[in-house]
Design a protein around this motif. Sequence first.
Motif, PDB file in Angstrom:
ATOM      1  N   THR A  45      61.822  -9.675 -23.643  1.00 42.79           N
ATOM      2  CA  THR A  45      62.895  -9.464 -24.613  1.00 42.79           C
ATOM      3  C   THR A  45      62.465  -9.725 -26.048  1.00 42.79           C
ATOM      4  O   THR A  45      63.185  -9.378 -26.975  1.00 42.79           O
ATOM      5  CB  THR A  45      64.084 -10.391 -24.288  1.00 42.79           C
ATOM      6  N   ALA A  46      61.307 -10.329 -26.252  1.00 44.40           N
ATOM      7  CA  ALA A  46      60.854 -10.656 -27.607  1.00 44.40           C
ATOM      8  C   ALA A  46      59.466 -10.061 -27.846  1.00 44.40           C
ATOM      9  O   ALA A  46      58.651  -9.965 -26.923  1.00 44.40           O
ATOM     10  CB  ALA A  46      60.812 -12.171 -27.797  1.00 44.40           C
ATOM     11  N   PRO A  47      59.184  -9.671 -29.090  1.00 48.94           N
ATOM     12  CA  PRO A  47      57.871  -9.098 -29.396  1.00 48.94           C
ATOM     13  C   PRO A  47      56.720 -10.022 -29.022  1.00 48.94           C
ATOM     14  O   PRO A  47      55.684  -9.560 -28.535  1.00 48.94           O
ATOM     15  CB  PRO A  47      57.938  -8.857 -30.908  1.00 48.94           C
ATOM     16  N   TRP A  48      56.869 -11.337 -29.253  1.00 43.59           N
ATOM     17  CA  TRP A  48      55.766 -12.247 -28.952  1.00 43.59           C
ATOM     18  C   TRP A  48      55.475 -12.284 -27.465  1.00 43.59           C
ATOM     19  O   TRP A  48      54.317 -12.474 -27.057  1.00 43.59           O
ATOM     20  CB  TRP A  48      56.070 -13.652 -29.462  1.00 43.59           C
ATOM     21  N   GLN A  49      56.504 -12.090 -26.640  1.00 50.41           N
ATOM     22  CA  GLN A  49      56.285 -12.048 -25.190  1.00 50.41           C
ATOM     23  C   GLN A  49      55.444 -10.841 -24.805  1.00 50.41           C
ATOM     24  O   GLN A  49      54.548 -10.935 -23.959  1.00 50.41           O
ATOM     25  CB  GLN A  49      57.629 -12.008 -24.457  1.00 50.41           C
ATOM     26  N   ARG A  50      55.726  -9.710 -25.438  1.00 55.34           N
ATOM     27  CA  ARG A  50      54.973  -8.493 -25.125  1.00 55.34           C
ATOM     28  C   ARG A  50      53.529  -8.599 -25.620  1.00 55.34           C
ATOM     29  O   ARG A  50      52.600  -8.179 -24.917  1.00 55.34           O
ATOM     30  CB  ARG A  50      55.681  -7.278 -25.738  1.00 55.34           C
ATOM     31  N   VAL A  51      53.355  -9.154 -26.806  1.00 53.08           N
ATOM     32  CA  VAL A  51      51.995  -9.327 -27.331  1.00 53.08           C
ATOM     33  C   VAL A  51      51.197 -10.266 -26.439  1.00 53.08           C
ATOM     34  O   VAL A  51      50.027 -10.004 -26.104  1.00 53.08           O
ATOM     35  CB  VAL A  51      52.047  -9.863 -28.777  1.00 53.08           C
ATOM     36  N   LEU A  52      51.812 -11.373 -26.033  1.00 56.44           N
ATOM     37  CA  LEU A  52      51.131 -12.339 -25.169  1.00 56.44           C
ATOM     38  C   LEU A  52      50.783 -11.724 -23.824  1.00 56.44           C
ATOM     39  O   LEU A  52      49.670 -11.918 -23.305  1.00 56.44           O
ATOM     40  CB  LEU A  52      52.021 -13.572 -24.971  1.00 56.44           C
ATOM     41  N   THR A  53      51.718 -10.965 -23.245  1.00 59.85           N
ATOM     42  CA  THR A  53      51.486 -10.342 -21.940  1.00 59.85           C
ATOM     43  C   THR A  53      50.330  -9.351 -21.990  1.00 59.85           C
ATOM     44  O   THR A  53      49.435  -9.365 -21.137  1.00 59.85           O
ATOM     45  CB  THR A  53      52.765  -9.628 -21.464  1.00 59.85           C
ATOM     46  N   VAL A  54      50.338  -8.486 -23.002  1.00 58.36           N
ATOM     47  CA  VAL A  54      49.269  -7.492 -23.135  1.00 58.36           C
ATOM     48  C   VAL A  54      47.937  -8.182 -23.406  1.00 58.36           C
ATOM     49  O   VAL A  54      46.897  -7.811 -22.839  1.00 58.36           O
ATOM     50  CB  VAL A  54      49.595  -6.488 -24.260  1.00 58.36           C
ATOM     51  N   GLY A  55      47.954  -9.212 -24.252  1.00 60.63           N
ATOM     52  CA  GLY A  55      46.718  -9.920 -24.565  1.00 60.63           C
ATOM     53  C   GLY A  55      46.117 -10.600 -23.349  1.00 60.63           C
ATOM     54  O   GLY A  55      44.903 -10.516 -23.112  1.00 60.63           O
ATOM     55  N   LEU A  56      46.957 -11.283 -22.573  1.00 61.14           N
ATOM     56  CA  LEU A  56      46.466 -11.952 -21.371  1.00 61.14           C
ATOM     57  C   LEU A  56      45.949 -10.939 -20.353  1.00 61.14           C
ATOM     58  O   LEU A  56      44.902 -11.153 -19.719  1.00 61.14           O
ATOM     59  CB  LEU A  56      47.581 -12.802 -20.756  1.00 61.14           C
ATOM     60  N   GLY A  57      46.676  -9.838 -20.191  1.00 62.75           N
ATOM     61  CA  GLY A  57      46.241  -8.822 -19.239  1.00 62.75           C
ATOM     62  C   GLY A  57      44.919  -8.195 -19.628  1.00 62.75           C
ATOM     63  O   GLY A  57      44.014  -8.053 -18.796  1.00 62.75           O
TER      64      GLY A  57
END
Length: 294
Positions: free
Chosen positions: A217-229
Amino acid sequence: MVEGADASSRDPRRQGREPEQIGSRDLTAWPTALGRLLVGAAASLGRRVPWVGRAYGWSTAHVAFVAFAAVAMGVAVSLTKSAGEVYEAVVDHNGISTIDQPVLDLAVQARTPWRNEAITWFTDVGGPVGMPLLVALVVGGLAWHWRTWMPVVVTVAAAAGSLLMTLATKGLAGRARPPLDLAVPPYESSPSFPSGHTLNATVLTTVVVYLVLLRSTAPWQRVLTVGLGAGFVVTMGLSRVFLGHHWFTDVVAGWALGLAWALAVITAHRLFLTLRPRPDAVTLTDGAPGSTRT
């Protein structure tokens, strides 16, 4: 919908339905002509196979998902021809293959006992036991939260294609692994090209990242998810080279083939989201799948 209705009633997870957006991106919108053509073809195919709906209770969206995934799997497996051409470059010692031995030499120089042990543990996470268990935990949690089996179906389809591509490509190339005296035990004996760890990790991680983004739901969550993946996929591939279990070109092929198949599965899921029945829908402006709802 009535103004002031409980927002939770509109939450797709509470309806047993996956969200249709990642951030502001509407996954059911196909702005390009090629995308609209694809949606139209999938919808047409779904309507032309009515016996599936009668026998299994499938909608046009379900048929479209399965049909596109099956066609995409055939295309993905046919990429073994391209993989074979890359292998020819490997044995001819031209192109990207010229970096294989230098990269392995750098890996050998960087080894220490504790690094070898730590990276062996890490690479086992992406192996035939560790990776399925890790993915099962994440996908099982998503399925439970969404109250739908679709995350499981998407992941199983991705895993099946990944396994088929790995077996087909290894059988075509039959490339030998790096010499045992340059590898860290335990040793592996299956064909080296492409890296199965890398291909499977790329496919499953990309699909899981996509599924998690649907809930973010938040941009930082998406950035973190893509970065970790992305970090997991890259380091998993490099760990195979560091341990001397694969040549670098084996890993490059695993990344390329894995990403291609993962994107095909994601596209199949987007077609499902676009074509599935909508409880709050009334009409489409022109009757075409994916057009603006009114």
